[in-house]
Design a protein around this motif. Structure first.
Motif, mmCIF file in Angstrom:
data_model
loop_
_atom_site.group_PDB
_atom_site.id
_atom_site.type_symbol
_atom_site.label_atom_id
_atom_site.label_comp_id
_atom_site.label_asym_id
_atom_site.label_seq_id
_atom_site.Cartn_x
_atom_site.Cartn_y
_atom_site.Cartn_z
ATOM 1 N N HIS A 85 -5.779 2.008 6.649
ATOM 2 C CA HIS A 85 -5.659 2.237 5.209
ATOM 3 C C HIS A 85 -7.030 2.027 4.598
ATOM 4 O O HIS A 85 -7.721 1.058 4.914
ATOM 5 C CB HIS A 85 -4.660 1.268 4.566
ATOM 6 N N LYS A 86 -7.418 2.947 3.718
ATOM 7 C CA LYS A 86 -8.688 2.812 2.999
ATOM 8 C C LYS A 86 -8.477 1.888 1.806
ATOM 9 O O LYS A 86 -7.618 2.130 0.969
ATOM 10 C CB LYS A 86 -9.174 4.168 2.508
ATOM 11 N N LEU B 182 0.838 -1.197 0.000
ATOM 12 C CA LEU B 182 0.000 0.000 0.000
ATOM 13 C C LEU B 182 0.874 1.249 0.000
ATOM 14 O O LEU B 182 1.923 1.286 0.643
ATOM 15 C CB LEU B 182 -0.902 0.013 1.241
ATOM 16 N N ASP C 34 1.365 5.457 0.743
ATOM 17 C CA ASP C 34 1.017 6.364 1.832
ATOM 18 C C ASP C 34 -0.271 7.141 1.551
ATOM 19 O O ASP C 34 -0.876 7.686 2.469
ATOM 20 C CB ASP C 34 2.160 7.348 2.094
ATOM 21 N N SER D 126 -3.131 6.023 0.903
ATOM 22 C CA SER D 126 -4.313 5.384 1.505
ATOM 23 C C SER D 126 -4.249 5.368 3.032
ATOM 24 O O SER D 126 -5.209 5.009 3.692
ATOM 25 C CB SER D 126 -4.459 3.946 0.994
ATOM 26 N N ARG D 127 -3.115 5.802 3.586
ATOM 27 C CA ARG D 127 -2.912 5.765 5.038
ATOM 28 C C ARG D 127 -3.564 6.968 5.715
ATOM 29 O O ARG D 127 -3.432 8.092 5.262
ATOM 30 C CB ARG D 127 -1.417 5.753 5.344
ATOM 31 N N GLU D 128 -4.263 6.682 6.816
ATOM 32 C CA GLU D 128 -4.899 7.742 7.598
ATOM 33 C C GLU D 128 -4.729 7.444 9.077
ATOM 34 O O GLU D 128 -4.511 6.290 9.464
ATOM 35 C CB GLU D 128 -6.391 7.822 7.259
#
Length: 141
Positions: free
Chosen positions: A118-119, A94, A96, A98-100
């Protein structure tokens, strides 16, 4: 880009940094630990190395289940541990983008052990902080 080994626990999709995962094993025989916390299933002999097995369902206060289980062998700052999970998944890569951060609305014991989410198209992947999760067990080891 980051890689994670995914697994499920109840209906949650979770992941651990791939560099922390040594291997995935089917359910293995364990030696019980007298008077241990109920989330500690016992000790596993992994090719001559003794590994503490932690039942993530019990550790994170999920309901008991009769689902098949697997051992996710992870390396922490405190040593090698086995996380008993419902089902190991695959390794995913993945970015970055998609990272929250962990949503403030996420409640329960699991929320305190996630480092990020991650979404994904199918929902959220929670990234498990194994060092924080196993800090108490590390102190006992």
């Amino acid at each position: 880009m980051s890689q994670f080994v995914t697994f499920t626990l109840e209906n949650e999709l979770l992941g651990v940094d791939v560099q922390r995962v040594q291997e995935v094993l089917g359910l293995q025989p364990t030696t019980p630990i007298p008077r241990a916390n109920e989330s500690l299933c016992g000790l596993l002999n992994l090719r001559g190395q003794v590994v503490l097995v932690v039942d993530l369902r019990k550790r994170l206060q999920f309901p008991d289940s009769d689902r098949a289980r697997e051992n996710l062998i992870v390396q922490t700052h405190g040593g090698l541990f086995s996380l008993l999970v419902d089902k190991a998944g695959s390794v995913i890569t993945l970015g970055d983008d998609s990272r929250e951060p962990v949503p403030e609305t996420l409640r329960g014991p699991l929320a305190g052990y996630l480092s990020a989410v991650h979404k994904l198209p199918e929902g959220l992947l929670g990234i498990l902080d194994v060092d924080r999760l196993l800090a108490e067990e590390t102190a006992l080891a």
